[in-house]
Design an enzyme around this catalytic site. Structure first.
Site, PDB file in Angstrom:
ATOM      1  CG  HIS A  37     -25.680 -20.297 -51.721  1.00 31.16           C
ATOM      2  ND1 HIS A  37     -26.966 -20.966 -52.430  1.00 31.16           N
ATOM      3  CD2 HIS A  37     -25.229 -19.347 -52.642  1.00 31.16           C
ATOM      4  CE1 HIS A  37     -26.707 -20.684 -53.538  1.00 31.16           C
ATOM      5  NE2 HIS A  37     -25.833 -19.627 -53.939  1.00 31.16           N
ATOM      6  CB  CYS A  76     -26.766 -24.181 -54.449  1.00 31.88           C
ATOM      7  SG  CYS A  76     -26.649 -24.364 -52.708  1.00 31.88           S
TER       8      CYS A  76
END
Length: 996
Positions: free
Chosen positions: A827, A454
């Protein structure tokens, strides 16, 4: 005597009169009498018991039978013979069409009087055969319950040997067809009691004959896995499973999941129907069996079954939390389904619309069960927030609903996620995501997460949304001797023209991956960005060196020569320059060094150091919603701190400051507060529902991006161990160092240095401070006297005569957000919008045209949220509020685009002339063909996937009315969804909806 009794019973006398006469007849029956008289009385009492049209008549028949069984056993045995019983069981009793329903009750009543007689074994043998035959005829729940009652009271009548296994299997078949035809609560309770009697008989048989358990379970699985049945088998089958010994669970599940004769469709059908059993109110251990089978399927990597079943059933399981009587089991199944479904956010996101309403209902119920469930549900929700971060717009209502509930710590969350995952090998699930049916409604395309990538996805999307850079990359010619830039061009082209909802950046990852990064581990997106830009820059520089050699051999045209002589694309788009000056505080000599940069790394000031208006030599400006006009007062221009004014010493008063203006959300006519901005400080976190107007005045202790830039540009004292070696003094001296921007980049990249090394823990920790982000800011750029004329010519900003600073305006383009507490975990996702010049080049940038341009840039340009495969519409409000709602989600890397002005004037004109800004780039032939072929391939994949999924979905048990649970709860404010008065009542309708 039988005539007298019949006359009394049939008479019109009051019941109390009849009762007295009957008493006398019954007392007389206790006396000795001849066989013929006994036979007549037994026939009459049998007729009354089996065909009496009132309960009173049946009770009299029962009393007479009991008296004759006790006082005339020989005559009773003779009457209650095998032939008579066979006739009763096979032909029934009473007129045709009105056969008695009490035959089994009658036999159970009479058996107690012949147990010790010589004919007993013959009767038992007959009944063992007849009850098996009866069960094979699929009797009603009521008749089945009577058979069970008879066999429970007289186990001698239970079939034996092979017939016993067959009897158990056929009894399970009967249960599979049970249906409650009434919605009345009394009828439902009677139905549940009947089912319980039947399943209790199975339990009794299994206890005495364990060899019949596995064949029974095999029959049960055959029923629930059948795809040929028109109607789904009854949920009453759940009552069977509760009596299976748990010690058999592992073996049973292992045999099922490793049986090659069971197809995926059959297995999916079976587990789907088992999950429906969570609504059965009398079941015990049902949740354990469901979870065991789900784990068994995960162990043999049947992920496609697990995914389909979870997505089709999880909402129904969730809806059962409304009912206290099944809540515990439903919550167990829900916890496993969510915690194991870790490859995608789909399952959790299906529940998001329902969570606030369920939480409200449980709070209203105010019971121990509801309180415990709320705490477990909140823990589950926070686990999902942690696992699938990056959806602030979707999560805000849910977070608001559970904000008063306990929050688990990160170790607990990681423990729960770690112990429930289907597999520890993420690549085993790679082929199962993304499960996106179509392209996002935004028209944008997502990027597949290839295993903690990510960090790369968010950077690529931010670069892609930098439209000037994207157009330049897409316009690169073939054979440009830049392999990495070519791969980026292909990736951008697919993001622009693919029909897929998300594409894989695998090729670009392998080409751009820093060699020191650990495969599969989370990385620092800022570190990746720096490496990527440096690689692209060096690659193009290498091409320029090749050009020099080719030029020497005169093999290049002038056009190509002009192309190679320009700056690299990275320098044009992201390159800026900064002057670092060090002034000796003894001799006042100033040494300076200019260096290039592609991003500014902004440290956080110490907690006790406030930079608002006191620390900065020349504060950065944020621009408010008022339209930006060129400064008309020459005093607004401030010269270099060491050229036009004496530098402030430690004891000097603060230097004069350039006012800080914000692109906050001030109301028209409101006095501009130059120090406020749209910062969302600590107070905003307490009230997540802040309005734009409230954001305009940030708390004094909050940070903003201009604060961090001002701190970056503020003078630094070099003293003690950090003294400066002055060449003029030829010794170490106290000094003051200051940085000044001399050339603003076209795209300004700001990295907020949130990660710092903690020597106590020997780990990098994260600074979670909320930092307000202005949508527009002004950056002070140092200009030379020669540049002043050019500043005035472009007309964007005004500079005073002589050397000094000018403000350059930047618009916010992208914000990369890090969710988590460490750079090694968490994330990344990003917010982006496309900032372009809305006023055509060549037109004057003033008056109405200018106002329209600014307004569009500030408020009308659509924001998007890029979170790996998912792309959704968003807003600047969401960008501003994300940390207020989710404290671990903090802005990390910011992209700003320079508005046309002094430094960007030539670049904007060059881009405009090349037609890059306002037209679609033309891709070269090979690239267009590759995209076209992939789009055709995607359509073929979609057709194949649709056919395969249709086969799976058609096999799943239908449960179309599950949402009534939520609708009923919404409509009935006085109901908590329970089925008992203590639970708040739900009415018979809600109870029927629960069970069936």
């Amino acid at each position: 005597m039988d005539k007298i009794l019949e006359a009394v019973v049939m008479s019109s006398y009051p019941n109390n009169v009849k009762q007295g006469l009957v008493r006398r007849v019954i007392e007389a029956a206790k006396q000795p009498m001849d066989s013929e008289q006994c036979w007549s009385m037994l026939e009459l009492s049998t007729k009354l018991y089996l065909t009496g049209d009132t309960k009173y008549k049946r009770e009299i028949g029962k009393e007479v039978l009991e008296v004759y069984g006790h006082y005339h056993p020989e005559e009773f045995e003779e009457f209650f013979n095998v032939r008579f019983l066979l006739s009763l069981l096979q032909e029934g009793y009473g007129p045709l069409g009105k056969r008695s329903h009490y035959v089994l009750d009658y036999i159970q009543l009479g058996l107690q009087f012949v147990l010790e007689t010589p004919s007993a074994n013959s009767i038992f043998s007959l009944l063992r055969i007849e009850v098996l035959r009866k069960v094979c005829e699929r009797p009603s729940p009521k008749q089945c319950a009577k058979i069970s009652k008879l066999l429970t009271q007289h186990p001698q009548c239970i079939p034996t040997g092979k017939h016993q296994v067959l009897f158990c299997q056929q009894l399970i078949r009967c249960i599979g067809q049970f249906q409650c035809v009434s919605e009345g609560e009394e009828d439902i309770m009677e139905f549940l009691e009947q089912v319980n009697k039947v399943s209790s008989l199975l339990q009794r048989i299994w206890r005495t004959q364990t060899s019949s358990i596995l064949p029974s379970l095999k029959e049960l699985f055959t029923i629930i896995s059948s795809t040929e049945e028109q109607e789904a088998p009854s949920n009453a089958l759940a009552s069977v499973v509760q009596f299976v010994p748990l010690e058999l669970m592992d073996g049973v599940i292992r045999n099922l999941t490793n049986d090659d004769s069971i197809t995926d469709v059959q297995m999916m059908t079976a587990i789907g129907r088992m999950i429906d059993w969570v609504s059965w109110p009398l079941g015990k251990n049902i949740d354990k069996w469901i979870i065991a089978l789900l784990k068994g399927l995960a162990a043999v990597k049947k992920f496609s079954i697990l995914i389909e079943v979870t997505l089709s059933k999880i909402e129904k399981v969730f809806s059962k939390l409304l009912y206290p009587i099944v809540r515990e089991g439903a919550l167990s199944v829900l916890q496993y389904m969510l915690l194991s479904f870790q490859h995608s956010h789909e399952a959790f996101h299906l529940l998001l619309p329902h969570i606030p309403r369920l939480v409200a209902s449980l709070k209203k119920e105010d019971s121990n069960s509801a309180t415990s469930s709320l705490e477990q549900l909140a823990e589950l929700i926070h686990c999902m927030f942690f696992r699938f971060s990056g959806f602030p717009d979707l999560y805000e209502p849910v977070l608001e609903a559970v904000k008063a509930l306990p929050v688990p710590n990160e170790d607990r969350i990681k423990h729960l996620l770690g112990q429930n995952a289907w597999t520890s090998q993420k690549n085993e699930l790679a082929c199962f995501y993304p499960r996106l049916a179509s392209k996002s409604e935004t028209g944008k395309i997502g990027l597949i997460n290839l295993g903690n990538t990510c960090y790369m996805n968010s950077i690529i999307q931010s670069l892609f949304m930098a439209s000037d850079f994207r157009h330049s990359v897409l316009n690169l010619t073939e054979g440009n001797s830049q392999p990495l830039m070519t791969k980026l061009q292909w990736l951008f082209a697919f993001l622009e023209h693919s029909q897929r909802p998300a594409i894989s950046p695998e090729s670009f990852l392998s080409a751009s991956w820093p060699p020191w990064f650990t495969p599969g581990a989370q990385q620092d997106c800022s570190e990746y960005l720096k490496y990527l830009l440096d690689r692209l820059h060096e690659e193009e520089k290498t091409g320029k060196r090749i050009y020099q050699k080719l030029k020497a051999s005169s093999l290049m045209s002038q056009a190509v020569e002009h192309h190679y002589l320009n700056k690299t694309l990275i320098e044009k788009m992201f390159g800026g320059k900064m002057m670092t000056k060090i002034r000796c505080l003894k001799c006042l000599n100033v040494s300076s060094r200019e260096e290039a940069f592609t991003d500014l790394s902004l440290a956080f000031p110490p907690p006790d150091r406030h930079v608002r208006g006191s620390m900065s030599v020349l504060p950065v400006e944020e621009i408010g919603p008022q339209f930006i006009e060129p400064p008309k007062n020459p005093s607004q221009f401030i010269g270099s701190p060491w050229i036009q004014r004496k530098a402030p010493m430690a004891e000097d008063p603060a230097a004069p400051l350039m006012p800080v203006e914000t692109l906050g959300f001030q109301e028209p006519g409101e006095a501009e507060n130059p120090l406020s901005g749209n910062a969302i400080g600590m107070d905003a976190a307490k009230d997540p529902v802040s309005t734009f107007g409230e954001q305009a005045c940030a708390p004094k202790d909050s940070r903003s991006v201009p604060d961090l830039i001002n701190y970056f540009l503020s003078p630094e004292k070099l003293t003690a161990e950090n003294k400066y070696h002055c060449e003029k003094c030829a010794s170490l001296q106290d000094a003051e160092k200051v940085a000044e921007l001399t050339e603003g980049p076209h795209y300004l990249i700001l990295t907020l240095l949130r990660f710092s090394f903690d020597p106590r823990t020997m780990k990098r920790k994260k600074i979670l401070d909320n930092v307000s982000i202005p949508v527009v800011l002004k950056l002070p750029i140092l200009v030379t006297p020669e540049e002043t004329e050019e500043v005035c010519r472009c007309g964007k900003d005004t500079a005073a005569p002589g050397s000094g600073f000018v403000s350059v305006v930047y618009d916010l383009c992208s914000v990369v957000v890090h969710s988590g507490v460490s750079s090694e975990s968490g994330h990344y996702y990003c917010y982006s919008r496309e900032c372009t010049d809305s006023v055509p080049h060549g037109q004057p940038r003033d008056g109405a045209s200018k106002l329209a341009s600014d307004k569009q840039l500030d408020f009308e340009i659509q924001w998007y949220l890029f979170n790996d495969t998912r792309v959704s519409f968003s807003s600047f409000e969401s960008v501003s509020n994300v940390t207020s709602f989710f404290p671990k989600d903090t802005a990390y890397v910011l992209f700003y685009r320079q508005r046309p002005g002094r430094q960007s004037c030539l670049l904007h004109e060059a881009l405009a002339e090349a037609g890059h800004l306002h037209s679609e780039p033309s891709l070269h032939k090979d690239l267009m063909e590759a995209i076209s072929k992939d789009n055709i391939l995607y359509l073929q994949e979609q057709e194949k996937e649709a056919r395969n999924r249709a086969a799976y979905i058609s096999a799943l048990p239908k449960s179309p009315l599950w949402w009534r649970d939520f609708d009923r709860d919404k409509d009935d404010d006085n109901s908590s969804g329970g089925c008992s008065p203590a639970a708040g009542g739900g009415g018979s309708g809600s109870f029927h909806g629960l069970v069936f």
